[in-house]
Write an enzyme that holds these catalytic residues in place. Structure first.
Site, PDB file in Angstrom:
ATOM      1  N   GLU A  55       0.717  -1.011   0.223  1.00  0.00           N
ATOM      2  CA  GLU A  55       0.587   0.290  -0.251  1.00  0.00           C
ATOM      3  C   GLU A  55       0.740   1.372   0.093  1.00  0.00           C
ATOM      4  OE1 GLU A  55      -2.998  -0.593   3.365  1.00  0.00           O
ATOM      5  OE2 GLU A  55      -3.682  -2.495   2.490  1.00  0.00           O
ATOM      6  N   GLU A 107      -5.399 -10.936  -2.129  1.00  0.00           N
ATOM      7  CA  GLU A 107      -6.854 -10.763  -0.845  1.00  0.00           C
ATOM      8  C   GLU A 107      -8.138 -10.421  -1.180  1.00  0.00           C
ATOM      9  OE1 GLU A 107      -5.364  -7.954   1.388  1.00  0.00           O
ATOM     10  OE2 GLU A 107      -3.645  -8.127   0.941  1.00  0.00           O
TER      11      GLU A 107
END
Length: 571
Positions: free
Chosen positions: A365, A482
């Site tokens: 991220e 994910e």
């Protein structure tokens, strides 16, 4: 097929409300009313029967591996959880326990390997491990990292008029002091003080500690002048977030548990907080008697280790007390310290598991939510598990992370950069690709790009397709890291569950159609059952809370198998 119409007429109608009918509840098909034999192969199975008849997920994925995000503790302790994972997946990603936060000891920055070692030893030998994640801004041991770059504290020389006797601490006899409630232990550590080689009181709360008095050290009785103001001062730190207070035994009968401005911030509160950096508790108090005595209460939380510097524990005349000196580190010093901490962490972690882990999320991220550039801290540094490496190392922090990981990993290991909402914000996807290119211009190699894909049943699938096209154009390995699909309610109806299954199918279908086989690194779903999902008040997984396969299981299996059609969504 002339019997099908007849069978439908006599009640074989599969309605949406019957999607969850049990496989055991099939009708006893023997003869139709006209006496003709029924061919069992002509009877269409219900959707639930189809789901029940499916094999293990991994049997449908031959082009790439299918993985799952797991909870280490659940895997070790729950047989149903463990067996479901072992049966259905090629590899696992540990959702939390392999991150910096749980791995790093706050005291000294060394790594705690025991939990992960035990987990890996329990895994089947053929089960792969995808490492997650080395450098992120969350789930970091922020307390430890901030302690490294905190100002250097130079305490004043212990005041000549210190009226608190330290003799019982310095000779370790605790003479005059009372270990009122010792918790898991109160002792003297000869080398834990502020200065190297100096003493500290070491106080450890028990594993059941929950009240301040459950870890309590009482001072000697100190003679004072009633009505005179004195300053109490000591330096304290803890191995993790802690809390403490002082309760007065003698000399302040009017309020034994007062709110105090412990750190001289201008705000009086009931207790002080502690972390891994030395902090100076210092406050003034007017005596109400000729004798003074107090308890230091540190039992708020279990399993916390506190240190109080012995030499700088004082009670003195408030008119002549000296203040400590704080020396800030320069930006260049902070950058080097944080870089060294990253290098040690990655080298130790990757080196320990490189014979078992073949791929890592190196940087997680890095792009801000708007997609305009690199994510930064924005004054979030006060949260214990948050630390933005980039705030101190600069926007090229990922370059160092990939270089360090490459040096520590074995030849052939695949190193990924990973982010979320790439299918939601295509500009963020483009910015991530731009950042990958920048990293590589500075000499680091990025093998793959991970897209998390936490999506919902209303996901725009054209955006998903465009995301895959953008990622494919990089030439990098592509991994869905994910995947879960929210139904936007904790109590979905049959239609919502059907849409969820269709979205799982469509995502994997697009992945296989758009991403060339050579770039398909795999698909990992995030969570096993709805009960262990990270998303609250929803049902995003492919098993329900009782390990029963949902329609989503069929959607995912059909996508992995390469079917062109799967679940039909009713109008």
């Amino acid at each position: 097929m002339r019997h099908i119409k007849l069978l439908i007429q006599i009640a074989f109608v599969v309605q949406l409300s019957g999607l969850t009918a049990c496989y055991d509840e099939k009708m006893d098909w023997v003869k139709n009313p006209y006496g003709e034999e029924i061919d069992i192969t002509e009877i269409p199975p219900t959707l639930q029967e189809q789901i029940t008849a499916l094999g293990a997920l991994k049997s449908y994925s031959t082009a790439f591996e299918i993985g799952v995000g797991v909870d280490l503790t659940l895997y070790l302790e729950k047989e149903d959880y463990r067996n479901t994972i072992n049966e259905n997946f090629h590899n696992i990603t540990v959702g939390y326990h392999m991150k910096h936060g749980p791995m790093i000891n706050t005291n000294d920055g060394t790594l705690r390997f025991t939990a992960v070692d035990n987990f890996i030893n329990r895994l089947p030998a053929e089960m792969g491990i995808y490492g997650h994640t080395l450098v992120w801004h969350q789930n970091q041991n922020g307390a430890y990292l901030r302690s490294l770059i905190a100002p250097t504290v130079i305490p004043p020389n212990p005041s000549d008029n210190n009226i608190l006797s330290l003799a019982g601490l310095k000779d370790k006899s605790f003479s005059g002091w009372t270990r009122q409630n010792p918790g898991a232990g109160i002792s003297i550590d000869d080398n834990a003080g502020i200065k190297s080689g100096e003493q500290a009181i070491k106080l450890i709360s028990s594993s059941s500690s929950s009240d301040p008095w459950q870890l309590q050290l009482r001072t000697p009785i100190v003679p004072v002048v009633s009505g005179k103001k004195y300053t109490i001062s000591f330096y304290i730190r803890s191995n993790q977030a802690g809390e403490g207070r002082i309760s007065f035994v003698k000399g302040h009968d009017s309020n034994k548990y007062p709110y105090i401005d412990w750190y001289r911030t201008g705000s009086a509160v009931r207790s002080f907080t502690t972390n891994s950096g030395w902090q100076n508790v210092s406050f003034d108090i007017t005596m109400e008697d000729s004798q003074f005595q107090f308890d230091i209460d540190l039992g708020y939380f279990p399993d916390v280790t506190y240190f109080i510097d012995v030499n700088n524990f004082t009670i003195s005349d408030s008119d002549i007390v000296n203040e400590p000196t704080f020396i800030e580190k320069t930006d260049a010093e902070k950058k080097q310290i944080v870089t060294n901490a990253m290098s040690y962490w990655i080298t130790e972690m990757v080196g320990r598991y490189k014979n078992r882990v073949n791929a890592w999320d190196v940087v997680n991220e890095p792009i801000n939510d708007s997609g305009s550039g690199i994510r930064h801290g924005n004054n979030k540094g006060d949260q214990e598990d948050i630390f933005h490496w980039q705030d101190f190392m600069g926007d090229d922090y990922a370059v160092e992370a990939f270089k360090i990981t490459r040096a520590a990993a074995k030849s052939g290991d695949k190193l990924f950069i990973n982010d979320f909402n790439l299918e939601y914000n295509l500009n963020k996807c483009r910015k991530l690709i731009e950042y990958v290119n920048h990293i590589e211009t500075l000499g680091a190699q990025v093998d793959g790009i991970g897209t998390q894909m936490h999506i919902n049943i209303n996901q725009n699938m054209e955006d998903v397709a465009e995301m895959f096209r953008l990622l494919v154009a990089t030439g990098k390995l592509i991994k869905i890291t994910e995947l879960d699909v929210k139904v936007n309610t904790a109590s979905p109806d049959a239609l919502a569950l059907t849409r969820q299954g269709a979205v799982y199918f469509q995502v994997v279908k697009l992945f296989k159609e758009i991403v060339p086989p050579a770039q398909q690194y795999g698909v990992t779903i995030w969570g096993v059952t709805d009960a262990d999902s990270w998303i609250e008040d929803d049902a995003p997984c492919i098993w329900d809370t009782k390990y029963k396969r949902k329609i989503a299981y069929k959607g995912l299996a059909d996508g992995l198998a390469g079917l062109q059609e799967s679940i039909e969504i009713p109008d």
